[in-house]
Scaffold this motif. Structure first.
Motif, PDB file in Angstrom:
ATOM      1  N   ASP A   1     -57.890 -85.101  25.556  1.00  0.00           N
ATOM      2  CA  ASP A   1     -58.144 -83.752  26.225  1.00  0.00           C
ATOM      3  C   ASP A   1     -59.554 -83.227  25.659  1.00  0.00           C
ATOM      4  OD1 ASP A   1     -55.747 -83.205  27.288  1.00  0.00           O
ATOM      5  OD2 ASP A   1     -54.791 -82.386  25.604  1.00  0.00           O
ATOM      6  N   SER A   2     -60.422 -82.455  27.029  1.00  0.00           N
ATOM      7  CA  SER A   2     -61.622 -82.092  26.464  1.00  0.00           C
ATOM      8  C   SER A   2     -61.714 -80.560  26.096  1.00  0.00           C
ATOM      9  CB  SER A   2     -62.611 -82.163  27.761  1.00  0.00           C
ATOM     10  OG  SER A   2     -62.414 -83.630  28.174  1.00  0.00           O
TER      11      SER A   2
ATOM     12  N   GLU B   1     -64.373 -77.177  24.757  1.00  0.00           N
ATOM     13  CA  GLU B   1     -65.378 -76.928  24.361  1.00  0.00           C
ATOM     14  C   GLU B   1     -65.441 -75.851  23.353  1.00  0.00           C
ATOM     15  OE1 GLU B   1     -68.774 -74.083  27.023  1.00  0.00           O
ATOM     16  OE2 GLU B   1     -66.647 -74.209  27.548  1.00  0.00           O
TER      17      GLU B   1
ATOM     18  N   ILE C   1     -63.682 -84.641  22.487  1.00  0.00           N
ATOM     19  CA  ILE C   1     -62.410 -85.187  23.066  1.00  0.00           C
ATOM     20  C   ILE C   1     -61.526 -85.367  22.086  1.00  0.00           C
ATOM     21  CG2 ILE C   1     -61.430 -86.766  24.571  1.00  0.00           C
ATOM     22  CD1 ILE C   1     -64.184 -86.976  25.949  1.00  0.00           C
TER      23      ILE C   1
ATOM     24  N   ASN D   1     -62.044 -78.662  31.759  1.00  0.00           N
ATOM     25  CA  ASN D   1     -61.822 -79.586  32.630  1.00  0.00           C
ATOM     26  C   ASN D   1     -63.150 -80.386  32.608  1.00  0.00           C
ATOM     27  OD1 ASN D   1     -61.813 -81.560  34.820  1.00  0.00           O
ATOM     28  ND2 ASN D   1     -61.458 -79.711  36.229  1.00  0.00           N
ATOM     29  N   PRO D   2     -63.044 -81.718  32.096  1.00  0.00           N
ATOM     30  CA  PRO D   2     -64.510 -82.505  31.921  1.00  0.00           C
ATOM     31  C   PRO D   2     -65.191 -82.724  33.086  1.00  0.00           C
ATOM     32  CG  PRO D   2     -62.626 -83.874  31.624  1.00  0.00           C
ATOM     33  CD  PRO D   2     -62.031 -82.586  31.896  1.00  0.00           C
ATOM     34  N   ASN D   3     -64.491 -82.327  34.356  1.00  0.00           N
ATOM     35  CA  ASN D   3     -65.389 -82.591  35.732  1.00  0.00           C
ATOM     36  C   ASN D   3     -65.884 -81.217  36.195  1.00  0.00           C
ATOM     37  OD1 ASN D   3     -64.557 -85.233  35.968  1.00  0.00           O
ATOM     38  ND2 ASN D   3     -62.294 -84.488  36.517  1.00  0.00           N
TER      39      ASN D   3
ATOM     40  N   ASN E   1     -69.380 -77.095  28.803  1.00  0.00           N
ATOM     41  CA  ASN E   1     -69.973 -78.025  27.953  1.00  0.00           C
ATOM     42  C   ASN E   1     -68.862 -78.584  27.077  1.00  0.00           C
ATOM     43  OD1 ASN E   1     -71.755 -79.381  26.169  1.00  0.00           O
ATOM     44  ND2 ASN E   1     -72.048 -77.595  24.749  1.00  0.00           N
ATOM     45  N   VAL E   2     -68.706 -79.896  27.274  1.00  0.00           N
ATOM     46  CA  VAL E   2     -67.451 -80.569  26.442  1.00  0.00           C
ATOM     47  C   VAL E   2     -68.389 -80.747  24.994  1.00  0.00           C
ATOM     48  CG1 VAL E   2     -66.172 -82.430  26.081  1.00  0.00           C
ATOM     49  CG2 VAL E   2     -66.605 -81.595  28.566  1.00  0.00           C
TER      50      VAL E   2
ATOM     51  N   LYS F   1     -59.702 -75.307  25.898  1.00  0.00           N
ATOM     52  CA  LYS F   1     -59.605 -76.770  26.488  1.00  0.00           C
ATOM     53  C   LYS F   1     -60.318 -76.729  27.911  1.00  0.00           C
ATOM     54  CE  LYS F   1     -55.561 -78.664  26.261  1.00  0.00           C
ATOM     55  NZ  LYS F   1     -54.320 -79.192  26.392  1.00  0.00           N
TER      56      LYS F   1
END
Length: 741
Positions: A434-435, A437, A429, A418-420, A425-426, A416
Motif C-alpha cells: 500500500d502507498s 503519503e 510503500i 492511489n500511487p497512480n 506524493n508517495v 493511504k
C-alpha cells in the motif's frame, strides 16, 4: 394503577441468550431501592432451591390489557410540558433497538401530540440477537448510529433510543453550529434566531459571521506582525456584556425550575412519591437564588501571547497576562456590581462575611475603587469567573486551550493514496504494497503565523521553545498563580514533563505550587498514557531505533505455536443467533472444554434442529471421493444418536471462509477475549456479514474465563482497570457497570 404491592419483569434484555433478566419493581412503579432490595436478597439467600415451589392459582393471574397502556398514556400526557416543548413542531426520530418499546412509544408520542415521528424501521423488528448493533445500550453512540443517520436525513430535532426492555433511554441532538461555521468560512451573513430551532422564531438578527467570529475569537489587532496589539478596550466591553449574559442564563434556569416545580406539583401522584423530586428542585432553586453563581472563562491565552510576539513563559508574557487578567477582572466585577444596582445583589451578600475572604482583601488593597463600590451596592453573583479546560471549544475555535501552552507546533499524519494519482506524493510503500503519503499538520495559529509572516521556518516562530514539553515549569506555576489571583472559582491546568523526569522533580513542582497557594495542579509525564499525540521528532527517533534492530532479534521476539491435532470426534455446543432477519446456528467444537473450531449456518434444512438440542459432537469423516466432511451428531429425547451428514450443506461460501479463519485462530490458542476483539474489529463491507460477525462474537463470549481483564476503560466511571468478564459479560468492579452481548 392496579394497586399491586410489587412487580416482577422477566426480560431477555441484552443478557447472554441462555439467561433471562429478573427485575423487581416496588409499589411506586420504580425498581427496588434500599432497604427493600436488601431485604429481598436476604430472603432469597435464606431459602434452599428445593423450597421454591408454586401452587397454581389462576385467580391470582391477571393478563394486562390495553387499559393499562391507556392509563400510562394518560399519566404521561399530564406530565408533558406541551407548550414549552412545542409538540406540533418537534421532529423526532425513534428506535426501539429491536426491543419492546416498539409497541408503546410510538402510541405514546402520537397520543401526546407529536406529529412528526420517524421510526428506524430496520430496528423495529423484535430480536434478542440485536442484529444491527454490537450492543443495544442506548447510552453508547454506536447503538444510536442508525437513528442519528435518519435524523440527519429528515433534519430531526432529536433522536431517541431505548434499551431492549425500555427502562433506559438515550437521547441525541444534531450539532446546530454548522450553519454559523459555514458562514464564517464563506464570509457571508448569518441569522440569529430565538428559539434557535424554531421555524417561526420570535426574534431574528442578521450579522456578518466573520466579524462576529473575529470579535469572539481574537482581541489581538494585526496578529503576528510588528504592529500587533491587544485591544483591551474591546476585551473589557465583551467581558462586561458576557457577564450580564451569564446572569441572564441563571435567570432562565430559575424560570425553568419554576415551570418544572409547577408541573410536578400538579401531577396526580401521591405526595410521598413526588417529595424527593420536589425537594431536589427546590434545593437547586434556593441555591440559585441565594448565590446566582456564574463562571465566565476564556481560552487561547497561549495563542494570544504568541500573536503579540512574545514567548509563553517569558517575563514580558507574564506582564501581558497580568494586564489581560486585570482587565477581565475589572469588567466582570463592574458588570456584576452594576447589575446589583439594577437588579439587586445576590441574596446572601454580607459585607462582614465578604471581608473575611482573602480574595476580597486583595481587592481592597489593589482595586480600592471596585472594592468600595461592591461594599456599597453588593454584587449580583457570588462567584464570577473560572478557567475551564475548554478542550472542545478550543478545537471548534482552532486555538490553544484555556491557560495551557500549545502542546505541539506540528506533527505528522499519514493517509493511504492511489500511487497512480498524479496529484499525490508517495512517501513510502508498506509491506503489503500500500502507498502512503506523509504530511505535516500544524497548530492552526502556527499556520496563521506562517501565512502572515511568509516564514516557513517554525524555529523562528514565537511558539518554538514555548510548547508544553519545553516551557520552564517554574514559570508555568508562576503563570497559574498569576491567573488564579484574579479568578474567583476553579482552574484547570496541566504541567507537561518529559518521560525521564525524576520523582524529586515532580515533588518540587507540587511543593512550589503549594508555596504559591495554587488551588490545584496536574502533572503529566510524557508517555505515561498511550494514545496521545507524538511529536514528529519523537517519531523519527522511534523509527531510527527500529531500523537498527536486526532481523534475527525480530525473529526471536515472535513465538511460534502449534495447534493440537484434531481428534476425529469433538464435543460441541450449539448457539443460536440472528443474522439480519435470518435465524442462524453456531456449532462450536470444544477441545478440553475450550473453543477449537466454529461452524455457522442458516437454521433451515439440515440445520433446522429441535430447539432443546444445545450440545452434540462434530465428527470428521472421509467421503467416498476422499474429501473431508464434518458431520453433526446429537442425542434425541429418546436417547438415540442422530447423525446429520455434511454440516457444510447450508454454508454460504464466504461465511464458511471467515469461519475457517476464526477456527484457525482458535486452534492456535489465542485467548478467547482477544479472539472476540479480533472478530468485532473486522471491518467488513457488507451489512449482512457485519451482523453475522456480531453474532459469532456473542457466541464466543460465553467461553471467556470469569475474571479475565481487558485493556479498556470503563465507559461509565473511566476506571482503566475496572472491567472484567463474568459469565460472558463485561462488568466493572468499581461502579457496577455491565455490558452483555
Amino acid at each position: 394503577h392496579l394497586s399491586c404491592q410489587a412487580g416482577v419483569v422477566l426480560t431477555a434484555s441484552h443478557n447472554p441468550p441462555e439467561y433471562n433478566g429478573y427485575k423487581v419493581y416496588w409499589a411506586d412503579g420504580g425498581q427496588l431501592v434500599p432497604p427493600h432490595d436488601q431485604a429481598i436478597i436476604e430472603e432469597v439467600n435464606r431459602l434452599d432451591y428445593t423450597d421454591i415451589c408454586f401452587d397454581e392459582k389462576s385467580d391470582l393471574i391477571k393478563i394486562i390489557g390495553s387499559e393499562v397502556e391507556q392509563a400510562y398514556i394518560e399519566l404521561a400526557k399530564k406530565r408533558l410540558m406541551a407548550e414549552a416543548i412545542g409538540v406540533d413542531q418537534l421532529k423526532i426520530v425513534f428506535t426501539p433497538i429491536h426491543g419492546t418499546s416498539r409497541v408503546m412509544i410510538p402510541k405514546l408520542l402520537q397520543a401526546c401530540g407529536f406529529e412528526q415521528v420517524h421510526l428506524v424501521e430496520a430496528q423495529c423488528m423484535p430480536s434478542g440477537d440485536f442484529p444491527t448493533v454490537k450492543s443495544p445500550n442506548p447510552e453508547e453512540a454506536e447503538a444510536l448510529s442508525m437513528a442519528e443517520k435518519l435524523a440527519k436525513e429528515v433534519n430531526a430535532d432529536v433522536f431517541i433510543g431505548t434499551d431492549p426492555d425500555a427502562d433506559r433511554l438515550g437521547v441525541g441532538v444534531l450539532e446546530s453550529t454548522d450553519e454559523f461555521m459555514q458562514a464564517v468560512v464563506d464570509d457571508t451573513t448569518y441569522t440569529h434566531r430565538w428559539p434557535i430551532e424554531s421555524n417561526e422564531p420570535s426574534y431574528t438578527k442578521e450579522v456578518k459571521a466573520r466579524e462576529l467570529w473575529d470579535t469572539i475569537i481574537n482581541f489581538v489587532k494585526n496578529p503576528f506582525t510588528k504592529k500587533a496589539k491587544f485591544d483591551f478596550e474591546a476585551f473589557y466591553e465583551a467581558t462586561y456584556e458576557a457577564q450580564r449574559l451569564m446572569d441572564d442564563l441563571v435567570e432562565l434556569e430559575l424560570e425553568a425550575i419554576d415551570r418544572i416545580l409547577a408541573k410536578v406539583e400538579a401531577d396526580t401522584e401521591p405526595d410521598y412519591i413526588k417529595a424527593n423530586e420536589i425537594q431536589t428542585w427546590k434545593l437547586l432553586q434556593d441555591f440559585g437564588k441565594r448565590g446566582r453563581r456564574t463562571g465566565l472563562g476564556f481560552t487561547a491565552i497561549a495563542d494570544t501571547i504568541a500573536a503579540i510576539g512574545l514567548k509563553f513563559d517569558s517575563d514580558a508574557a507574564l506582564l501581558a497576562i497580568d494586564e489581560i487578567m486585570q482587565t477581565k477582572f475589572r469588567a466582570e466585577f463592574d458588570s456584576s456590581i452594576d447589575m446589583a444596582i439594577e437588579r439587586g445583589a445576590f441574596k446572601d451578600f454580607d459585607p462582614e462575611i465578604e471581608n473575611q475572604s482573602e480574595f476580597v482583601q486583595m481587592m481592597q488593597e489593589e482595586f480600592p475603587d471596585i472594592y468600595e463600590r461592591m461594599m456599597t451596592h453588593g454584587r449580583r453573583n457570588i462567584s464570577i469567573s473560572t478557567v475551564a479546560p475548554t478542550g472542545t471549544l478550543s478545537m471548534l475555535a482552532q486555538t490553544s486551550s484555556g491557560i495551557e501552552p500549545v502542546y505541539l507546533t506540528h506533527y505528522k499524519r499519514r493517509r493511504k493514496v492511489n500511487p497512480n494519482d498524479p496529484n499525490v506524493n508517495v512517501s513510502f510503500i508498506d509491506d503489503l504494497g500500500d502507498s502512503w503519503e506523509e504530511f505535516d499538520v500544524y497548530h492552526p495559529k502556527v499556520k496563521e503565523w506562517m501565512d502572515v509572516s511568509g516564514n516557513k521556518n517554525i524555529d523562528e516562530s514565537p511558539y518554538t521553545g514555548a510548547t508544553a514539553p519545553e516551557i520552564d515549569w517554574v514559570r508555568r506555576v508562576e503563570m497559574q498563580a498569576l491567573v488564579q489571583k484574579y479568578t474567583t472559582h476553579s482552574i484547570s491546568s496541566t504541567i507537561n514533563l518529559p518521560n525521564d523526569v525524576s520523582e524529586e522533580k515532580v515533588g518540587e513542582i507540587y511543593i512550589e505550587s503549594w508555596k504559591k497557594g495554587l488551588k490545584g495542579i496536574t502533572v503529566y509525564r510524557d508517555g505515561s498514557r498511550s494514545g496521545v499525540l507524538v511529536s514528529a521528532d519523537d517519531k523519527k527517533k522511534e523509527n531510527k531505533q527500529k531500523d537498527v534492530e536486526s532481523l534475527e532479534d525480530l525473529a526471536n521476539s515472535v513465538t511460534v505455536s502449534y495447534a493440537p491435532k484434531r481428534p476425529r470426534k469433538l464435543e460441541c455446543d450449539l448457539v443460536r443467533f440472528q443474522n439480519d432477519y435470518e435465524k442462524w446456528l453456531a456449532v462450536i467444537g470444544l477441545l478440553d472444554g475450550k473453543p477449537y473450531e466454529i461452524f455457522t449456518g442458516r437454521m433451515e434444512d439440515a440445520f433446522n434442529l429441535p430447539s432443546h438440542i444445545n450440545k452434540g459432537w462434530v465428527i470428521k469423516e472421509k467421503s467416498d471421493d476422499g474429501e473431508s466432511r464434518y458431520d453433526f451428531q446429537y442425542i434425541d429425547k429418546e436417547g438415540y444418536r442422530v447423525t446429520i451428514e455434511g454440516l457444510s450443506r447450508s454454508f454460504d461460501k464466504e461465511f464458511w471462509n471467515y469461519a475457517k479463519l476464526i477456527s484457525g485462530v482458535l486452534r492456535h490458542g489465542m485467548p478467547i477475549a482477544y479472539v472476540v476483539d479480533l472478530i468485532q474489529d473486522l471491518n467488513l463491507y457488507d451489512e449482512n456479514i457485519n451482523t453475522w460477525k456480531n453474532g459469532v462474537g456473542r457466541s464466543l463470549k460465553r467461553y471467556i474465563p470469569d475474571g479475565t481483564t481487558v485493556d479498556k476503560k470503563c465507559p461509565n466511571c473511566g476506571d482503566p482497570a475496572g472491567l472484567v468478564y463474568e459469565e460472558g459479560c463485561l462488568n466493572c468492579k468499581s461502579c457496577g457497570h455491565s455490558k452483555c452481548g
